[in-house]
Design an enzyme around this catalytic site. Structure first.
Site, PDB file in Angstrom:
ATOM      1  N   ARG A 241      41.081-105.813 -33.712  1.00 38.80           N
ATOM      2  CA  ARG A 241      42.045-105.007 -34.454  1.00 38.80           C
ATOM      3  C   ARG A 241      42.323-105.719 -35.773  1.00 38.80           C
ATOM      4  NH1 ARG A 241      41.062-101.160 -31.807  1.00 38.80           N
ATOM      5  NH2 ARG A 241      42.463 -99.874 -30.532  1.00 38.80           N
ATOM      6  N   GLU A 270      44.232 -99.754 -42.164  1.00 40.03           N
ATOM      7  CA  GLU A 270      43.155 -98.758 -42.255  1.00 40.03           C
ATOM      8  C   GLU A 270      43.713 -97.372 -42.612  1.00 40.03           C
ATOM      9  OE1 GLU A 270      40.795 -98.618 -38.699  1.00 40.03           O
ATOM     10  OE2 GLU A 270      40.533-100.795 -38.645  1.00 40.03           O
ATOM     11  N   HIS A 288      35.214 -99.189 -39.389  1.00 43.34           N
ATOM     12  CA  HIS A 288      35.589 -99.071 -37.973  1.00 43.34           C
ATOM     13  C   HIS A 288      34.511 -98.313 -37.192  1.00 43.34           C
ATOM     14  CE1 HIS A 288      39.362 -99.436 -35.308  1.00 43.34           C
ATOM     15  NE2 HIS A 288      38.278 -99.386 -34.537  1.00 43.34           N
TER      16      HIS A 288
END
Length: 329
Positions: A241, A270, A288
């Site tokens: 993460r 993000e 991602h």
């Protein structure tokens, strides 16, 4: 069951069609968009009109939304679930589910893709060729780093960490790992792992790969002190993460040569990326993509859909995050 009796399910983003077939057969489905996630305001408007929610990791499912909408189930299209207020869902009796297991291999592969790309300077090399700068072979051109005989440090050795370690054996790397709980001896031997304290791992590793879940305790676990503890020749890989890394500190470490490079698939805010990272050549950036294979995303959809259907039919979901809500029969 007639069409009018079908339960209504809100799906926040378009998912692979092969994984959605059962949901379309058994439910009245609203797919919000293929292009973007719903805003919090849109979720607050739409969700109360539906019986269940199938959301993604970028959808914030907080207490006010859960209290207002009271869905019968929140099925998260992800392994992690830090986007959902689990305590609130549990208090309200709302089952929360996730999609564990199926994305292990794909995420391990993206970690290795980033690792290989940054250590062998593939992005730089690609741009070098495209820019017409390559005039012929040179013994000192774009020298990278070999992996055989080097040390890989894995922080967080769950399913994905173990899959990364398994691949490290093929590259003839020595692998250290740091985990909240030490693994059993048989697992360590099978995967070629040596347990180490965090300080020991950081000092010894040529590549540090992050695979811990996000929690308040792991927030900015990788920070200025961490980078100072690493080798100047070391690389950081993050497919966990974004918020486990202090991005500002990472930019500083990359700019000053405190570490050699980084490969990142996740970011603190993000889809925003720290502008300092965008300006650097010794970092590889991916949007991602950890689970982004057709096979994995389809399997994730199938599990997320099955979780929804099971709860709506009064059955135990496949993967339940808050078991106190649906105790096993």
């Amino acid at each position: 069951m007639t069409h009018a009796q079908k339960p209504r399910v809100l799906v926040t983003r378009a998912l692979p069609e092969a994984g959605m077939q059962q949901l379309f057969e058994h439910c009245e489905v609203t797919v919000f968009s293929t292009e973007r996630q719903p805003t919090p305001e849109e979720l607050r408007t739409l969700l109360p009109q539906h019986d269940a929610l199938l959301c993604t990791l970028v959808d914030k499912i907080d207490r006010p939304l859960l209290e207002t909408a009271r869905p019968k189930v929140v099925s998260n299209y992800a392994v992690g679930y830090d986007n959902i207020d689990i305590a609130a869902a549990t208090e309200l009796g709302i089952p929360v589910t996730n999609t564990p297991g199926v994305l292990t291999g794909a995420t391990a592969e993206i970690a290795w893709a980033l690792l290989m790309t940054v250590t062998r300077r593939i992005v730089e090399a690609d741009q070098f060729v495209r820019d017409g700068k390559w005039t012929g072979w040179s013994p000192m051109m774009l020298l990278g780093t070999e992996l055989a005989g080097k040390t890989l440090g894995i922080i967080g050795c769950g399913r994905i960490g173990l899959a990364v370690a398994k691949r490290a054996k093929a590259f003839e790397m020595n692998t250290l790992y740091y985990n909240r709980r030490r693994l059993d001896e048989a697992t360590e031997q099978e995967y070629g792992l040596t347990y180490a304290g965090l300080d020991t791992l950081l000092a010894a590793a040529d590549v540090v790969s992050l695979h811990m879940p996000y929690s308040p305790e792991s927030h900015h676990m990788i920070n200025r002190e961490t980078f100072r503890a690493m080798k100047a020749s070391a690389f950081l890989i993050n497919t966990a993460r974004g918020s486990v890394v202090d991005e500002a500190a990472l930019v500083e470490a990359l700019q000053t040569g405190e570490i050699a490079g980084a490969g990142l698939d996740v970011f603190e805010a993000e889809p925003a990326v720290h502008p300092g990272l965008l300006a650097l050549q010794n970092v590889v950036l991916a949007p991602h993509l950890g689970s982004a294979t057709l096979e994995t995303r389809t399997k994730m959809a199938q599990i997320a859909v099955q979780n929804v259907l099971n709860v709506l039919h009064g059955e135990q979901p496949v993967s339940l995050v808050n078991p106190d809500v649906c105790p096993k029969r």
